[in-house]
Every structure is written in C-alpha cells, then in structure tokens.
Design a protein around this motif. Structure first.
Motif, PDB file in Angstrom:
ATOM      1  N   ASN A  43       4.962   1.129  -3.032  1.00  0.00           N
ATOM      2  CA  ASN A  43       4.608   0.139  -2.016  1.00  0.00           C
ATOM      3  C   ASN A  43       3.502   0.650  -1.103  1.00  0.00           C
ATOM      4  O   ASN A  43       2.635  -0.116  -0.668  1.00  0.00           O
ATOM      5  CB  ASN A  43       5.833  -0.248  -1.196  1.00  0.00           C
ATOM      6  CG  ASN A  43       6.796  -1.104  -1.977  1.00  0.00           C
ATOM      7  OD1 ASN A  43       6.424  -1.777  -2.944  1.00  0.00           O
ATOM      8  ND2 ASN A  43       8.055  -1.084  -1.580  1.00  0.00           N
ATOM      9  N   GLY A  47      -0.081  -1.069  -0.660  1.00  0.00           N
ATOM     10  CA  GLY A  47      -0.625  -1.414   0.656  1.00  0.00           C
ATOM     11  C   GLY A  47      -2.038  -0.888   0.847  1.00  0.00           C
ATOM     12  O   GLY A  47      -2.896  -1.580   1.410  1.00  0.00           O
ATOM     13  N   SER A  51      -5.317  -3.257   1.490  1.00  0.00           N
ATOM     14  CA  SER A  51      -6.203  -3.103   2.648  1.00  0.00           C
ATOM     15  C   SER A  51      -7.636  -2.829   2.205  1.00  0.00           C
ATOM     16  O   SER A  51      -8.589  -3.307   2.826  1.00  0.00           O
ATOM     17  CB  SER A  51      -5.703  -1.992   3.567  1.00  0.00           C
ATOM     18  OG  SER A  51      -5.831  -0.734   2.966  1.00  0.00           O
TER      19      SER A  51
END
Length: 104
Positions: A43, A47, A51
């Motif tokens: 995860n 992420g 981004s």
C-alpha cells in the motif's frame, strides 16, 4: 597505564549510556502478522506511485506549483520502491520454492 584504563572504561560507559535508548525494550509489542506487514508495504508503494502520477499530471497540465525536479524525484522514489518490492517478492517466492522442495 591505570589512568588510561579508567579513562577508557569511563568512555565506554558513556557510549553505553548513549546507546541505551536505541536498544530494544524488554516489553516488545506483539509482532505483526507477515501478511499485514506485506500489505502495508504494498500500500505504501501504491501510494508513492499514485502521488507520482498526480504530480506528473499536474506538471503536464502546466501547474506552476509543481517543478520538474519534484516530478523527477518523486518518479525515482516510486520506481526504487517498486523495484525493491519486486526483489522482496522474488526472494519470498524463492524461499517458498526451497521450502517446498525440502525432503520430509
């Protein structure tokens, strides 16, 4: 000679007192499940990639708040994290195969 030994001993004790907060405590929290740690790592990598995609899109759309340097650094971070995750996965698969091929 005795003075040097006592100075050395006091220096070692000072180093030990500095390292004391870094040593793990006796009351260690229960270990996390391997699947939970792996899921958290995946995860985190996901992420980073999201981004990076967001920064890349904002830069391509002409957002003045996003610089090329930010986009490139973010891209390298997510690429490095993904490569590390793939390497860990490869090692886990290799270990699993080794264990499964062991004679019982």
């Amino acid at each position: 000679m005795d003075i040097k030994a006592s100075a050395l001993l006091s220096e070692m004790q000072a180093m030990q007192s500095e390292l004391q907060p870094l040593a793990p405590a006796n009351n260690i929290a229960p270990q996390q499940d391997f699947s939970a740690v792996l899921s958290q790592a995946v995860n985190s990598v996901n992420g980073l990639q999201k981004s990076t995609d967001s920064l890349r899109t904002r830069f391509e759309m002409g957002d003045q708040a996003v610089s090329l340097e930010e986009v490139m650094i973010s891209s390298q971070k997510s690429s490095l994290a993904f490569d590390a995750t793939v390497q860990v996965r490869n090692k886990v698969v290799e270990a699993y195969k080794t264990i499964m091929n062991m004679p019982v």
